[in-house]
Design an enzyme around this catalytic site. Structure first.
Site, PDB file in Angstrom:
ATOM      1  N   ASP A 125      92.968  57.368  40.765  1.00  0.00           N
ATOM      2  CA  ASP A 125      92.495  57.294  42.140  1.00  0.00           C
ATOM      3  C   ASP A 125      92.922  58.570  42.880  1.00  0.00           C
ATOM      4  O   ASP A 125      94.109  58.893  42.920  1.00  0.00           O
ATOM      5  CB  ASP A 125      93.107  56.070  42.825  1.00  0.00           C
ATOM      6  N   LYS A 129      92.805  60.807  51.429  1.00  0.00           N
ATOM      7  CA  LYS A 129      93.416  61.024  52.733  1.00  0.00           C
ATOM      8  C   LYS A 129      94.819  61.621  52.576  1.00  0.00           C
ATOM      9  O   LYS A 129      95.599  61.166  51.749  1.00  0.00           O
ATOM     10  CB  LYS A 129      93.493  59.709  53.503  1.00  0.00           C
ATOM     11  N   ASP A 161      87.528  64.037  37.841  1.00  0.00           N
ATOM     12  CA  ASP A 161      86.283  64.621  38.351  1.00  0.00           C
ATOM     13  C   ASP A 161      86.470  65.133  39.769  1.00  0.00           C
ATOM     14  O   ASP A 161      85.581  65.785  40.319  1.00  0.00           O
ATOM     15  CB  ASP A 161      85.162  63.576  38.337  1.00  0.00           C
ATOM     16  N   THR A 199      86.615  58.590  28.510  1.00  0.00           N
ATOM     17  CA  THR A 199      86.785  57.311  29.184  1.00  0.00           C
ATOM     18  C   THR A 199      85.416  56.796  29.630  1.00  0.00           C
ATOM     19  O   THR A 199      84.418  57.515  29.559  1.00  0.00           O
ATOM     20  CB  THR A 199      87.688  57.446  30.418  1.00  0.00           C
ATOM     21  N   GLU A 202      84.283  58.990  32.453  1.00  0.00           N
ATOM     22  CA  GLU A 202      83.889  60.314  31.979  1.00  0.00           C
ATOM     23  C   GLU A 202      82.492  60.294  31.382  1.00  0.00           C
ATOM     24  O   GLU A 202      81.674  61.185  31.634  1.00  0.00           O
ATOM     25  CB  GLU A 202      84.903  60.804  30.945  1.00  0.00           C
TER      26      GLU A 202
END
Length: 237
Positions: A125, A129, A161, A199, A202
């Site tokens: 993740d 922020k 990514d 993954t 991916e």
């Protein structure tokens, strides 16, 4: 992430003691005994549905693998994936794979110092922020934890990514004084790089033309000495 699991999922996991570890704290310092050998132990933190860790366990049978996630439903899906992958060998239970239900915040309670050789962080993740930066798995406070549990051959292999997370992570590794190598800003630029197991995320992203960022981070002293020796032999510096 919100996941809708099947009814009775916890009961199902409790019946899979051959593969699923619901209380990993009990194996702190004893993971080698659980696997029944002294092979290196590699861990994926945030394994998702388990495609990567399952295929890695099959491809690298000289290594023990632990897939970690904090959601029952993902542990369930990973257990199905692991068993499916190893069915090709006629085995119901992967011999070198365990799936641990745990929060990554508590890694020091689950692994002894020096117990882990490699950590995989795949599409974690990004917590975009700024106020959530401490939650990123490449934040220095997590690096502190990783350094404790990794041995002298320790490495972190990182893929994402997210350009923002990758830049943050490279800076984080550098500020921590860690040597980085094999840095790629577009891992599959010349087509699928079959050297690396992919993954679920991916596979999806590559199909959409999204660039994948990857790097390897050297943590252990022995791994660093080996890297420096190779550079000296190849480049004379």
């Amino acid at each position: 992430m919100r996941l809708r699991g099947r009814k009775g999922i916890r009961e199902s996991l409790e019946q899979q003691e051959d593969l699923v570890v619901l209380d990993p704290r009990q194996y702190k310092g004893k993971w080698a005994s659980l696997f029944g050998n002294d092979k290196p132990i590699h861990v994926e933190f945030g394994m998702g549905k388990g495609q990567f860790i399952s295929q890695m366990s099959y491809k690298h049978q000289d290594v023990n693998f632990i897939g970690v996630d904090m959601y029952d439903e993902l542990i369930r899906r990973a257990s199905e994936k692991g068993r499916d992958v190893w069915a090709a060998e006629g085995l119901e239970t992967p011999p070198n794979l365990k799936l641990a239900l745990m929060n990554i915040e508590n890694v020091e309670e689950v692994f002894e110092p020096g117990e882990i050789e490699r950590i995989y962080l795949n599409f974690s993740d990004p917590w975009p922020k700024t106020k959530h930066a401490r939650r990123r798995l490449t934040h220095p406070r997590f690096l502190d934890k990783y350094k404790i549990i990794m041995n002298e051959r320790g490495q972190i292999h990182f893929k994402t990514d997210s350009v923002t997370l990758f830049e943050f992570s490279l800076n984080s590794f550098a500020d921590y004084g860690l040597q980085m190598t094999n840095i790629s800003l577009d891992l599959h630029r010349e087509g699928l790089n079959e050297q690396f197991v992919m993954t679920e995320y991916e596979t999806k992203f590559v199909g959409q033309g999204v660039k994948i960022n990857r790097c390897e981070v050297i943590v252990g002293s022995e791994a660093l000495a080996e890297y420096q020796a190779i550079r000296l032999d190849k480049y004379g510096k």
